[in-house]
Design a protein around this motif. Structure first.
Motif, short mmCIF file in Angstrom:
data_model
loop_
_atom_site.label_atom_id
_atom_site.label_comp_id
_atom_site.label_asym_id
_atom_site.label_seq_id
_atom_site.Cartn_x
_atom_site.Cartn_y
_atom_site.Cartn_z
N PRO A 131 45.13 39.98 24.23
CA PRO A 131 46.20 39.16 24.72
C PRO A 131 46.14 39.06 26.28
N ARG A 132 46.51 38.10 26.68
CA ARG A 132 46.78 37.75 28.17
C ARG A 132 47.36 38.84 29.05
N THR A 133 48.61 39.32 28.41
CA THR A 133 49.01 40.25 29.46
C THR A 133 48.13 41.55 29.46
N MET A 134 47.57 41.80 28.37
CA MET A 134 46.61 42.84 28.51
C MET A 134 45.44 42.70 29.55
N LEU A 135 44.84 41.69 29.50
CA LEU A 135 43.84 41.28 30.35
C LEU A 135 44.29 41.18 31.80
N ARG A 136 45.55 40.64 32.01
CA ARG A 136 45.89 40.37 33.19
C ARG A 136 46.26 42.12 33.92
N TYR A 137 46.81 42.81 33.23
CA TYR A 137 46.87 44.26 33.59
C TYR A 137 45.53 45.00 34.02
N ALA A 138 44.67 44.77 32.95
CA ALA A 138 43.32 45.38 33.02
C ALA A 138 42.75 44.88 34.33
N ILE A 139 42.78 43.57 34.67
CA ILE A 139 41.84 43.17 35.92
C ILE A 139 42.78 43.01 37.18
N GLU A 140 43.91 43.63 37.49
CA GLU A 140 44.79 43.46 38.29
C GLU A 140 44.11 43.70 39.63
N LYS A 141 43.32 44.81 39.59
CA LYS A 141 42.79 45.21 40.83
C LYS A 141 41.23 44.75 41.21
N PHE A 142 40.79 43.75 40.26
CA PHE A 142 39.52 43.18 40.57
C PHE A 142 39.55 42.36 41.70
N ASP A 143 38.42 42.00 42.42
CA ASP A 143 38.15 41.13 43.36
C ASP A 143 38.63 39.76 42.75
N GLU A 144 39.19 38.89 43.74
CA GLU A 144 39.87 37.65 43.17
C GLU A 144 38.57 36.78 42.41
#
Length: 234
Positions: free
Chosen positions: A210-223
């Motif tokens: 799910p998109r929300t799950m992915l967004r939470y998981a990669i929140e701290k990744f380099d842009e």
């Protein structure tokens, strides 16, 4: 020292306007995840202060609080149990865990789960069979599923990722937004300690999660890397 004293102290801090806001924030309307929950309107620091004051309250009295109709009474009870295990021995931990599991129906919103399960169940299951978490992850109960995932935070802090990854996989296709957020959050916590482990999981699953799950998981990744995941270019 009885449960009623805790309730009296909490009610003295009640704020009806804040209570109205909390009822909206915690989704207490018909058909929402917190349907029917009631609030006094007390901020978290006040609840923690009262919990510390009554940390010696016997667990059978804490159990009464965990079944109370007011959200803040239950949350204060959860804090009480956490404070008990922080200062207690193995016998205290077992007693607290038994109380927690016997009254799990009172741990019925995301703040109640997140403020207690990894400190209590995580500590208890540190060197024990963790099958309970897998059982919880495979139920239809929203809060048990969130408990299964968030309890793994305790293990993640020890750089023990296996159960968190396995439970994340079980919950990957869950339909509820609060589970998407919980899984994404725990994946992010894994990445904070071992980015390669998080990325190995994401590369296998990110296109289907799910998109929300992915967004939470990669929140701290380099842009640039974050955008590659969002655009499906990994």
């Amino acid at each position: 020292m009885i449960a009623q004293q805790v309730i009296t102290d909490l009610k003295a801090k009640a704020n009806p306007e804040k209570a109205k806001h909390s009822q909206r924030f915690f989704k207490t309307g018909p058909g929402e995840y917190g349907e029917g929950d009631r609030f006094l309107g007390i901020n978290v620091p006040e609840q923690r202060k009262i919990a510390k004051k009554y940390r010696a309250l016997p667990t059978d009295e804490v159990a009464i609080l965990l079944q109370h109709s007011y959200h803040e009474v239950r949350l204060t009870a959860a804090y009480l149990l956490v404070y008990k295990v922080e200062k207690g021995d193995e016998n205290t931990l077992k007693e607290v865990v038994d109380c927690y599991l016997d009254n799990l129906s009172g741990i019925n919103n995301w703040d109640l789960v997140d403020s207690s399960c990894h400190q209590i169940l995580g500590r208890r299951l540190q060197d024990k069979d963790r099958r309970l978490l897998y059982d919880f992850a495979q139920t239809d109960d929203l809060w048990k599923k969130r408990i299964a995932m968030i309890t793994c935070y305790h293990f993640i802090k020890q750089k023990d990722f296996d159960d968190a990854l396995a439970i994340a996989e079980i919950l990957l296709n869950d339909g509820h937004d609060l589970i998407h957020k919980a899984v994404g959050w725990m994946l992010r916590e894994i990445g904070n300690r071992d980015l390669d482990t998080e990325e190995a999981f994401l590369k296998k699953h990110y296109q289907n999660m799910p998109r929300t799950m992915l967004r939470y998981a990669i929140e701290k990744f380099d842009e640039p890397l974050r955008q590659k995941y969002l655009k499906g270019e990994i």
